[in-house]
Design an enzyme around this catalytic site. Structure first.
Site, PDB file in Angstrom:
ATOM      1  N   GLY A  11       0.441  -1.164   0.436  1.00 50.41           N
ATOM      2  CA  GLY A  11      -0.243  -0.037   0.089  1.00 50.41           C
ATOM      3  C   GLY A  11       1.114   0.961  -0.086  1.00 50.41           C
ATOM      4  O   GLY A  11       1.693   1.623  -0.483  1.00 50.41           O
ATOM      5  N   ILE A  13       1.320   3.425   2.087  1.00 50.64           N
ATOM      6  CA  ILE A  13       2.413   3.632   2.960  1.00 50.64           C
ATOM      7  C   ILE A  13       3.650   2.770   3.791  1.00 50.64           C
ATOM      8  O   ILE A  13       4.564   2.853   3.446  1.00 50.64           O
ATOM      9  CB  ILE A  13       1.947   4.516   4.682  1.00 50.64           C
ATOM     10  CG1 ILE A  13       0.819   5.963   4.870  1.00 50.64           C
ATOM     11  CG2 ILE A  13       2.792   4.693   5.528  1.00 50.64           C
ATOM     12  CD1 ILE A  13       0.152   5.979   5.842  1.00 50.64           C
ATOM     13  N   ASN A  33      -2.967  -8.298   0.834  1.00 47.39           N
ATOM     14  CA  ASN A  33      -3.687  -9.402  -0.776  1.00 47.39           C
ATOM     15  C   ASN A  33      -4.467  -8.618  -1.465  1.00 47.39           C
ATOM     16  O   ASN A  33      -5.363  -8.584  -2.110  1.00 47.39           O
ATOM     17  CB  ASN A  33      -5.564  -9.961   0.208  1.00 47.39           C
ATOM     18  CG  ASN A  33      -6.442  -8.521   0.964  1.00 47.39           C
ATOM     19  OD1 ASN A  33      -5.231  -6.969   0.689  1.00 47.39           O
ATOM     20  ND2 ASN A  33      -7.499  -8.581   1.874  1.00 47.39           N
ATOM     21  N   ASP A  59      -4.333 -12.807   2.552  1.00 44.70           N
ATOM     22  CA  ASP A  59      -5.445 -12.059   3.725  1.00 44.70           C
ATOM     23  C   ASP A  59      -4.951 -12.632   5.155  1.00 44.70           C
ATOM     24  O   ASP A  59      -5.422 -13.245   5.497  1.00 44.70           O
ATOM     25  CB  ASP A  59      -7.107 -12.325   3.061  1.00 44.70           C
ATOM     26  CG  ASP A  59      -8.246 -11.463   3.693  1.00 44.70           C
ATOM     27  OD1 ASP A  59      -8.098 -10.913   4.603  1.00 44.70           O
ATOM     28  OD2 ASP A  59      -8.807 -10.818   2.634  1.00 44.70           O
ATOM     29  N   PHE A  81      -0.034  -2.992   8.579  1.00 51.05           N
ATOM     30  CA  PHE A  81      -0.801  -1.184   8.047  1.00 51.05           C
ATOM     31  C   PHE A  81      -1.591  -2.033   7.325  1.00 51.05           C
ATOM     32  O   PHE A  81      -2.662  -1.734   7.038  1.00 51.05           O
ATOM     33  CB  PHE A  81       0.401  -1.133   6.440  1.00 51.05           C
ATOM     34  CG  PHE A  81       1.709  -0.339   7.197  1.00 51.05           C
ATOM     35  CD1 PHE A  81       1.759   0.695   7.752  1.00 51.05           C
ATOM     36  CD2 PHE A  81       2.793  -0.709   6.853  1.00 51.05           C
ATOM     37  CE1 PHE A  81       3.250   1.747   7.488  1.00 51.05           C
ATOM     38  CE2 PHE A  81       3.983  -0.654   6.921  1.00 51.05           C
ATOM     39  CZ  PHE A  81       3.965   0.709   7.262  1.00 51.05           C
ATOM     40  N   SER A 125      -3.581   6.429  13.577  1.00 55.95           N
ATOM     41  CA  SER A 125      -4.086   7.210  13.192  1.00 55.95           C
ATOM     42  C   SER A 125      -4.671   8.666  14.283  1.00 55.95           C
ATOM     43  O   SER A 125      -5.323   7.805  15.535  1.00 55.95           O
ATOM     44  CB  SER A 125      -5.283   7.533  12.879  1.00 55.95           C
ATOM     45  OG  SER A 125      -5.723   7.872  11.829  1.00 55.95           O
ATOM     46  N   TYR A 149     -14.159   4.002  11.555  1.00 59.34           N
ATOM     47  CA  TYR A 149     -12.912   3.098  11.022  1.00 59.34           C
ATOM     48  C   TYR A 149     -11.785   3.762  12.334  1.00 59.34           C
ATOM     49  O   TYR A 149     -11.503   2.930  12.514  1.00 59.34           O
ATOM     50  CB  TYR A 149     -12.461   3.946   9.748  1.00 59.34           C
ATOM     51  CG  TYR A 149     -11.160   4.503   9.747  1.00 59.34           C
ATOM     52  CD1 TYR A 149     -10.576   3.546   9.046  1.00 59.34           C
ATOM     53  CD2 TYR A 149     -10.492   5.689   9.425  1.00 59.34           C
ATOM     54  CE1 TYR A 149      -9.056   3.539   9.364  1.00 59.34           C
ATOM     55  CE2 TYR A 149      -8.892   5.814   9.671  1.00 59.34           C
ATOM     56  CZ  TYR A 149      -8.154   4.951   9.496  1.00 59.34           C
ATOM     57  OH  TYR A 149      -7.193   4.774   9.885  1.00 59.34           O
ATOM     58  N   LYS A 153      -9.398   1.951  14.792  1.00 59.01           N
ATOM     59  CA  LYS A 153      -8.019   2.089  15.284  1.00 59.01           C
ATOM     60  C   LYS A 153      -8.249   1.807  16.600  1.00 59.01           C
ATOM     61  O   LYS A 153      -6.968   1.151  17.293  1.00 59.01           O
ATOM     62  CB  LYS A 153      -7.452   3.304  14.662  1.00 59.01           C
ATOM     63  CG  LYS A 153      -7.404   3.598  13.357  1.00 59.01           C
ATOM     64  CD  LYS A 153      -6.670   2.415  13.142  1.00 59.01           C
ATOM     65  CE  LYS A 153      -5.908   2.420  11.194  1.00 59.01           C
ATOM     66  NZ  LYS A 153      -5.313   1.534  10.823  1.00 59.01           N
ATOM     67  N   PHE A 178      -0.718  12.049  11.216  1.00 56.32           N
ATOM     68  CA  PHE A 178      -1.789  13.273  10.804  1.00 56.32           C
ATOM     69  C   PHE A 178      -1.845  12.450   9.634  1.00 56.32           C
ATOM     70  O   PHE A 178      -2.321  12.329   9.474  1.00 56.32           O
ATOM     71  CB  PHE A 178      -0.810  13.951  11.892  1.00 56.32           C
ATOM     72  CG  PHE A 178      -0.953  14.103  12.705  1.00 56.32           C
ATOM     73  CD1 PHE A 178      -0.788  13.591  14.002  1.00 56.32           C
ATOM     74  CD2 PHE A 178      -1.979  15.276  13.571  1.00 56.32           C
ATOM     75  CE1 PHE A 178      -0.771  13.454  15.046  1.00 56.32           C
ATOM     76  CE2 PHE A 178      -2.071  14.882  15.054  1.00 56.32           C
ATOM     77  CZ  PHE A 178      -1.944  13.947  15.738  1.00 56.32           C
TER      78      PHE A 178
END
Ligand code: NAD
Ligand code: WQD
Length: 338
Positions: A11, A13, A33, A59, A81, A125, A149, A153, A178
């Protein structure tokens, strides 16, 4: 620390962090995945580093695939991540988010525990703070996310706190990012959101590229410097460096679980971001002011003293680099990795 498993390493990051880890001499195995990324990122990473990371397509919901992975490899640490990250989608489909982000993480932690790999860096996050009482935000502020979401976290942070209590041998760094922006300075890896972007920076660069017509600025009546929302934008290369710092510091971390803000400590408004992009790229960004986006807050920026003091890390890249690198990535890869 020598061998690291990176979940979600294909991904946005993750790919930048994998590059930083390889450049620092780590042996990296990625598990992904590809639900929000492309295997085409792998040769790009190899182009930059000279090494193609090992990748296992799996996965996190598949516990036996994780057990296989930990049986084959002896990992010193995991950088986690893998997760879904679209706030709006999480409101529409909360079960998808709780399942993927919470159940997926539980599987990972269970496999780590079973194979006695107790070093972890987790992608949290700033969203866990919700609407803060004041800024800059410190790590000990109230945690009160405002959407599913964000709650995934916080739930994972709480699970990790309980794990650390149960077995103080765990060493866990919770990195609360951030607003990540920018791309690798080579222009060969970066973020290409599926469909219309939710986030400001990819929206701006897609308007600049002509893919989107104009930007909607979500409200200009916030109690901020110019009425538009203020955020702490951080270059993804600085973010990658923060993971390296956290990983190297884990063995000396005094408590089993520790949270760190990962930002620059400086807030910029939407209008300042548009202005900085126009100045750097020479491209005009047409925009209109529209209603506030539900759930948005006025201002959010980090107090980064703890990360500086304890991780010896701070962000070095300024707005000009964020704009330049994001625009280079967009210009060289109008279709992303395709
Ligand atoms: P991304 O979507 O680009 O990367 C996530 C990766 O995880 C993708 O490659 C995806 O395919 C993979 N993945 C998702 N679910 C998986 C599963 N069940 N099994 C295996 N792989 C799976 O997102 P990103 O921007 O790189 O974010 C990485 C992490 O950082 C996420 O956990 C996100 O919540 C967190 N984060 C992101 C931001 C941001 O604005 N980008 C801010 C704060 C925190
Ligand atoms: C930034 C500013 C918008 C788009 C989100 C998630 C957060 C974290 C990072 C993962 C705000 C304004 C935006 C547009 C605009 N992700 N804006 N027009 O909302 O701070 O954070 O991404 O953890 O959880 O909520 O980032 O880039 O969407 O918005 O005016 O088209 O830009 O109102 O002020 P946000 P963003």
């Amino acid at each position: 620390m020598r061998k690291v498993l990176v979940t979600g390493g294909a991904g946005y990051i993750g790919s930048h962090t994998v590059v930083a880890l390889i450049e620092r001499g780590f042996e990296v195995v990625v598990v992904d995945n590809f639900c929000n990324s492309s295997p085409l990122v792998l040769p790009r990473m190899a182009e930059i580093t000279g090494v193609e990371p090992q990748v296992v397509e799996a996965d996190l919901l598949d516990r036996s695939a994780l057990d296989d992975l930990f049986s084959v490899h002896q990992f010193d640490a995991v950088v986690h991540f893998a997760g879904l990250k679209a706030v709006g989608e999480s409101v529409q489909n909360p079960l998808l988010y709780y399942k993927n982000n919470v159940a997926g993480s539980l599987n990972l932690f269970a496999a780590m525990q079973a194979h006695i790999c107790l070093n972890l860096v987790f992608s949290s996050s700033a969203t866990v703070y919700g609407d803060p009482d004041s800024v800059p935000i410190k790590e000990d502020f109230r945690l009160s996310p405002t959407n599913p979401y964000g709650r995934t976290k916080l739930m994972v942070e709480e699970i990790l706190a309980d794990l650390g209590n149960a077995n103080p041998q765990w060493r866990i760094a919770l990195l609360r990012y951030f607003n990540p922006v920018g791309a690798h300075p080579s222009g060969s890896i970066g973020e290409m959101p599926n469909g219309t972007p939710n986030n400001l920076m990819p929206y701006i660069t897609q308007v600049a590229a002509g893919t989107l017509q104009q930007l909607s600025v979500f409200g200009d009546d916030y109690p901020t410097k110019d009425g538009t929302g203020v955020r702490d934008y951080i270059h993804v290369m600085d973010l990658a460096a923060a993971h390296l710092a956290a990983l190297l510091k884990l063995p000396q971390q005094e408590t089993s679980v520790r949270a760190y803000n990962i930002g620059t400590g400086v807030g910029y408004s939407v209008l300042q971001m548009i202005d900085a992009f126009e100045t750097e790229s020479g491209v005009n960004i047409p925009y209109t002011i529209t209603n506030r986006r539900p759930g948005d807050i006025a201002e959010c920026y980090a107090d980064c003293e703890r990360s500086k003091r304890e991780l010896g890390w701070r962000a070095h890249r300024d707005l000009v680099e964020m704009m330049r690198d994001q625009w280079r990535w967009q210009s060289l890869n109008p279709q992303g990795y395709r």
